[in-house]
Design a protein around this motif. Structure first.
Motif, PDB file in Angstrom:
ATOM      1  N   ASP A  81       0.694  -1.539  -0.100  1.00 25.12           N
ATOM      2  CA  ASP A  81       0.151  -0.195   0.105  1.00 25.12           C
ATOM      3  C   ASP A  81       0.932   1.017  -0.343  1.00 25.12           C
ATOM      4  OD1 ASP A  81      -2.070  -2.050   0.180  1.00 25.12           O
ATOM      5  OD2 ASP A  81      -2.783  -1.531   1.661  1.00 25.12           O
ATOM      6  N   VAL A  82       1.726   1.357   1.356  1.00 24.31           N
ATOM      7  CA  VAL A  82       2.807   2.635   0.909  1.00 24.31           C
ATOM      8  C   VAL A  82       3.361   2.320  -0.136  1.00 24.31           C
ATOM      9  CG1 VAL A  82       4.580   3.607   1.758  1.00 24.31           C
ATOM     10  CG2 VAL A  82       3.000   1.976   3.560  1.00 24.31           C
ATOM     11  N   LEU A  83       4.330   1.286  -1.039  1.00 25.15           N
ATOM     12  CA  LEU A  83       4.757   1.570  -2.395  1.00 25.15           C
ATOM     13  C   LEU A  83       3.564   2.172  -3.948  1.00 25.15           C
ATOM     14  CD1 LEU A  83       6.450  -2.077  -1.943  1.00 25.15           C
ATOM     15  CD2 LEU A  83       7.235   0.947  -2.286  1.00 25.15           C
ATOM     16  N   GLU A  84       2.895   1.588  -3.884  1.00 26.87           N
ATOM     17  CA  GLU A  84       1.379   2.240  -4.367  1.00 26.87           C
ATOM     18  C   GLU A  84       0.763   3.769  -4.679  1.00 26.87           C
ATOM     19  OE1 GLU A  84      -0.791   1.796  -7.400  1.00 26.87           O
ATOM     20  OE2 GLU A  84       0.544  -0.230  -6.317  1.00 26.87           O
ATOM     21  N   ALA A  85       1.536   4.251  -2.919  1.00 28.90           N
ATOM     22  CA  ALA A  85       1.163   5.199  -3.169  1.00 28.90           C
ATOM     23  C   ALA A  85       2.049   6.466  -3.050  1.00 28.90           C
ATOM     24  CB  ALA A  85       0.921   5.807  -1.220  1.00 28.90           C
ATOM     25  N   ILE A  86       3.761   5.941  -3.313  1.00 28.50           N
ATOM     26  CA  ILE A  86       5.066   6.379  -3.866  1.00 28.50           C
ATOM     27  C   ILE A  86       4.527   6.373  -5.179  1.00 28.50           C
ATOM     28  CG2 ILE A  86       7.220   6.298  -3.229  1.00 28.50           C
ATOM     29  CD1 ILE A  86       7.319   4.730  -0.747  1.00 28.50           C
ATOM     30  N   TYR A  87       4.429   5.777  -5.423  1.00 28.56           N
ATOM     31  CA  TYR A  87       4.715   5.185  -7.172  1.00 28.56           C
ATOM     32  C   TYR A  87       3.245   6.332  -7.551  1.00 28.56           C
ATOM     33  CZ  TYR A  87       6.703   0.982  -7.001  1.00 28.56           C
ATOM     34  OH  TYR A  87       7.844  -0.111  -6.726  1.00 28.56           O
ATOM     35  N   GLN A  88       2.570   6.692  -7.188  1.00 25.57           N
ATOM     36  CA  GLN A  88       1.449   7.695  -8.153  1.00 25.57           C
ATOM     37  C   GLN A  88       1.935   8.922  -7.653  1.00 25.57           C
ATOM     38  OE1 GLN A  88      -0.851   6.657  -9.085  1.00 25.57           O
ATOM     39  NE2 GLN A  88      -1.025   4.283  -8.772  1.00 25.57           N
ATOM     40  N   LYS A  89       2.702   9.470  -6.693  1.00 27.94           N
ATOM     41  CA  LYS A  89       3.244  10.772  -6.585  1.00 27.94           C
ATOM     42  C   LYS A  89       4.614  11.149  -7.691  1.00 27.94           C
ATOM     43  CE  LYS A  89       2.787  11.129  -2.057  1.00 27.94           C
ATOM     44  NZ  LYS A  89       3.790  10.643  -0.264  1.00 27.94           N
ATOM     45  N   ASP A  90       4.314  11.876  -8.684  1.00 28.74           N
ATOM     46  CA  ASP A  90       4.542  11.681  -9.910  1.00 28.74           C
ATOM     47  C   ASP A  90       5.602  13.254  -9.344  1.00 28.74           C
ATOM     48  OD1 ASP A  90       3.061  10.212 -11.003  1.00 28.74           O
ATOM     49  OD2 ASP A  90       1.582  11.744 -12.376  1.00 28.74           O
ATOM     50  N   ASP A  91       5.689  14.125  -8.846  1.00 29.01           N
ATOM     51  CA  ASP A  91       6.103  14.925  -8.413  1.00 29.01           C
ATOM     52  C   ASP A  91       7.949  14.750  -8.048  1.00 29.01           C
ATOM     53  OD1 ASP A  91       5.278  13.886  -6.643  1.00 29.01           O
ATOM     54  OD2 ASP A  91       5.119  16.289  -5.288  1.00 29.01           O
ATOM     55  N   LEU A  92       7.558  13.561  -6.580  1.00 33.99           N
ATOM     56  CA  LEU A  92       8.213  12.587  -6.574  1.00 33.99           C
ATOM     57  C   LEU A  92       9.726  12.056  -7.633  1.00 33.99           C
ATOM     58  CD1 LEU A  92       7.752  10.569  -3.729  1.00 33.99           C
ATOM     59  CD2 LEU A  92       9.204  13.032  -3.588  1.00 33.99           C
ATOM     60  N   TRP A  93       8.886  11.470  -9.013  1.00 37.91           N
ATOM     61  CA  TRP A  93       9.644  11.194  -9.595  1.00 37.91           C
ATOM     62  C   TRP A  93       9.558  11.988 -11.147  1.00 37.91           C
ATOM     63  CZ3 TRP A  93      10.784   5.912  -8.743  1.00 37.91           C
ATOM     64  CH2 TRP A  93      10.108   5.197  -7.908  1.00 37.91           C
TER      65      TRP A  93
END
Length: 524
Positions: free
Chosen positions: A23-35
Motif C-alpha cells: 500500500d505504501v509503495l503504491e502511494a509513492i508510485y502515484q507521486k509524480d512530483d517525486l519521480w
C-alpha cells in the motif's frame, strides 16, 4: 521539494520495499512530483543497486541523509554483515565467520547460511544441524537441506539424512549428488530400488566418473543379481583405486556366474591385499605385536626389548576380514621360535585386530606363554550399525555390507567384541581410554572388568590415548609443546576424530606423562 524531503521519501520507499508494504509503495508510485526529481530517482536507483551488489563502500559514499537515518543504519549494518559473511565464506575463513556471527541471533538468512556452511566445513556437524533447522523452519532451501543431510550422514543418522535428501530433491529435482546419495541410503536401509532407478544411477555414476558412486552402484547391482553389470562397473574403477571389497564383490559375482577360476583368483587377491606385515628379529624370547589404526605401521620407534611384528589392516574392515589371515601369518612366525611372552598392542581400529588375533593366539599356543594385550581407545560394537562410531572407514564398511551382505559373513561375536570370552589362562587385556572423549567413553560401557580384563581411564580429552604412554623418557613440557604444536595429521579417520587438536592437549598429555607409572611397558 527540498533535499531533506526527498531523502525522507527515499527512506520511506526503501522501508516499504524491504517490509513488502504494498500500500505504501503504491502511494509513492502515484507521486509524480517525486519521480520528476532527478535527485530522487538517481539516489534511489544507486541505493538499490549498491544494496543488491553489496557494494558497501559506494553505499557509504553516497551524499544522502538516508544513510544517516536510524532505520537505514540498522539495515545497513545487516547488509554489511551479510556482505562480510559471504566474503569470509568465499575466502574459506570459516573460523572467522563463526567467531563473528555464530554467537549472535541473526534474522538474516544469508548470514545463517554462511554460519551453516562454515560449521559443516569445520566438521562441526551438530552445530550445522542446529543452524540448518533454524533456516529450514523459515524457508525451503535445497542447499541447506543437502548440508543437513550430509551432517546427518557424518553423524550416522541415516533416517534423517534420507529425509533431508528427499526434501532437497523435492525443492530442486535437478540435483544429482543428492539423488545418488539417497539411493545409496535406500539400499542400506533395505528400501526396494527399481531397475529404472539403478539404470539412472549407472548413467549418472559413469558420466561423472566418480569411483565412490560406481563402487556403490556395483555393490547394489551384485545384491540385485545383476552380476555382469556389477563386474563391468567395478572394471571401470582404475586398478590403483580398487579395494579389497571390490575383489570380494568380484569373487561373489563370478561364483554366482559359476566362473570358479575367476572367483578363486579374486578371493586370493582380496586375501593377499588385506593387510601389511613387518617382522623384526631382534633375537629375543619376547614378542611385541602392534596393530595399527591406519594403513601405515605405528609405534615403529617405540623402544621395547623384544622381537617385533607390525601389522596394518588394508582391507578397511577394521580387521574383521583380515584378522584370521594375520593370525595364520603370526602363528608361522611363533612356530619358528620359543617365545616366553607375547605382548599385543592395538591403537583405535587396531584394537579390534589386537583383540581378535590375541584371542586366537591364546587358543592356539602353549598356555605357558604369557599373553598380555593393551588396546587404546578401541571400538567394541561394530555391527549392527553403531551411531556412536563417527569416522569414515566405519561408515564405508557398514555401508558396503549393508548394501550387499554377501561381501562378508561372520558370526555376530566378531562384530560385537563385548561378546568374546576373555577369561583365558595366562591372558590379560587392558582397555585404555580418555574420559573426555565421548565416543570412547560410550564404547567402554560395553566392557565388563574381570580377572582377565582391566579398564584404565585417563584424564584425557583426545582419542589418541597411546600418545602420553609412548613418549620417550626425559621430555620436558616445552619439548612436548614443540612436538605436538607442529604435528601434521594426514590420516582421515584420526583427523575426523580430532587428531589435529592434539596440540591443544599438551597440558593433559604432560600430566599423564610425568607420572612414571604411565608407560605402555607397565601394562605389557
Amino acid at each position: 521539494m527540498n533535499k531533506a524531503d526527498l531523502d525522507k521519501a527515499i527512506l520511506d520507499y526503501i522501508k516499504a520495499k524491504m517490509m513488502n508494504e504494498t500500500d505504501v509503495l503504491e502511494a509513492i508510485y502515484q507521486k509524480d512530483d517525486l519521480w520528476d526529481q532527478k535527485y530522487f530517482v538517481k539516489q534511489l536507483r544507486l541505493i538499490e543497486l549498491y544494496i543488491l551488489t553489496h557494494d558497501i563502500k559506494k553505499l557509504v559514499d553516497l551524499d544522502s541523509s538516508v544513510i544517516e537515518s536510524k532505520y537505514f543504519s540498522n539495515f545497513f549494518e545487516n547488509v554489511c554483515d551479510e556482505a562480510k559473511a559471504k566474503k569470509y565464506l568465499a575466502n574459506r575463513e570459516y573460523e572467522k565467520i563463526l567467531r563473528k556471527y555464530d554467537n549472535s541471533l541473526h534474522n538474516n538468512i544469508e548470514i545463517l547460511k554462511a554460519c551453516c556452511e562454515a560449521s559443516f566445513r569445520l566438521k562441526k556437524f551438530l552445530r550445522c544441524k542446529e543452524i540448518s533447522t533454524i533456516i529450514l523452519s523459515q524457508k525451503d532451501d535445497y542447499y541447506i537441506s543437502e548440508l543437513m543431510a550430509e551432517s546427518c550422514i557424518k553423524l550416522n543418522a541415516l533416517d534423517e539424512a534420507y529425509k533431508y535428501l528427499k526434501k532437497a530433491i523435492d525443492i530442486n529435482p535437478k540435483l544429482i549428488s543428492a539423488r545418488v546419495k539417497m539411493l545409496t541410503i535406500a539400499a542400506q536401509k533395505g528400501i526396494k530400488i527399481t531397475t529404472s532407478e539403478i539404470k539412472n544411477f549407472q548413467k549418472i555414476a559413469l558420466n561423472k566418473k566418480k569411483n565412490d558412486w560406481i563402487r556403490d552402484l556395483a555393490y547394489i547391482q551384485s545384491a540385485y543379481g545383476m552380476y555382469e553389470e556389477s563386474i563391468s562397473n567395478i572394471e571401470q574403477i582404475n586398478i590403483e583405486n580398487r579395494t579389497v571389497f571390490d575383489s570380494l564383490c568380484l569373487t561373489y559375482n563370478y561364483e554366482k556366474k559359476k566362473d570358479y577360476q575367476r572367483s578363486e583368483y579374486f578371493r586370493q587377491k582380496a586375501e593377499n591385499e588385506s593387510f601389511k606385515y613387518s617382522y623384526e628379529d631382534n633375537n629375543k624370547d619376547n614378542l611385541l605385536i602392534v596393530f595399527s589404526s591406519t594403513v601405515k605401521f605405528e609405534l615403529r620407534k617405540y623402544e621395547y626389548d623384544a622381537d617385533k611384528i607390525f601389522v596394518a589392516d588394508t582391507s578397511m574392515s577394521m580387521y574383521i576380514y583380515s584378522h584370521e589371515l594375520i593370525f595364520k601369518r603370526i602363528i608361522e612366525e611363533i612356530g619358528k621360535k620359543k617365545y616366553k611372552k607375547i605382548s599385543v598392542v592395538g591403537l583405535s581400529k587396531g584394537g579390534c585386530g589386537a583383540i581378535l588375533v590375541s584371542k586366537l593366539l591364546r587358543e592356539n599356543t602353549d598356555f605357558e606363554i604369557n599373553i598380555s594385550v593393551v588396546v587404546f581407545s578401541t571400538q567394541i560394537k561394530i555391527y549392527p550399525y553403531n551411531p556412536n562410531l563417527v569416522f569414515q572407514t566405519y561408515r564405508n564398511f557398514m555401508k558396503y555390507i549393508a548394501i550387499n551382505p554377501n561381501l562378508m559373513n561372520y558370526p555376530n561375536s566378531l562384530y560385537d567384541l563385548s561378546k568374546l570370552d576373555f577369561e583365558k589362562e595366562n591372558y590379560k587385556i587392558t582397555f585404555i581410554y580418555g574420559n573426555g572423549f565421548p565416543m570412547d567413553v560410550e564404547e567402554m560401557k560395553h566392557i565388563q572388568t574381570s580377572k582377565s580384563v582391566e579398564k584404565l581411564e585417563l584424564a584425557y580429552s583426545g582419542h589418541g590415548t597411546s600418545i602420553p604412554l609412548t613418549i620417550p623418557e626425559g621430555k620436558t613440557y616445552d619439548n612436548l609443546q614443540s612436538m605436538y604444536s607442529k604435528l601434521n595429521i594426514t590420516e582421515n579417520d584420526f583427523k575426523e576424530l580430532g587428531g589435529n587438536k592434539v596440540g591443544s592437549l599438551v597440558d593433559e598429555i604432560y600430566e599423564i606423562y610425568k607420572n612414571p607409572v604411565m608407560r605402555l611397558s607397565t601394562f605389557l
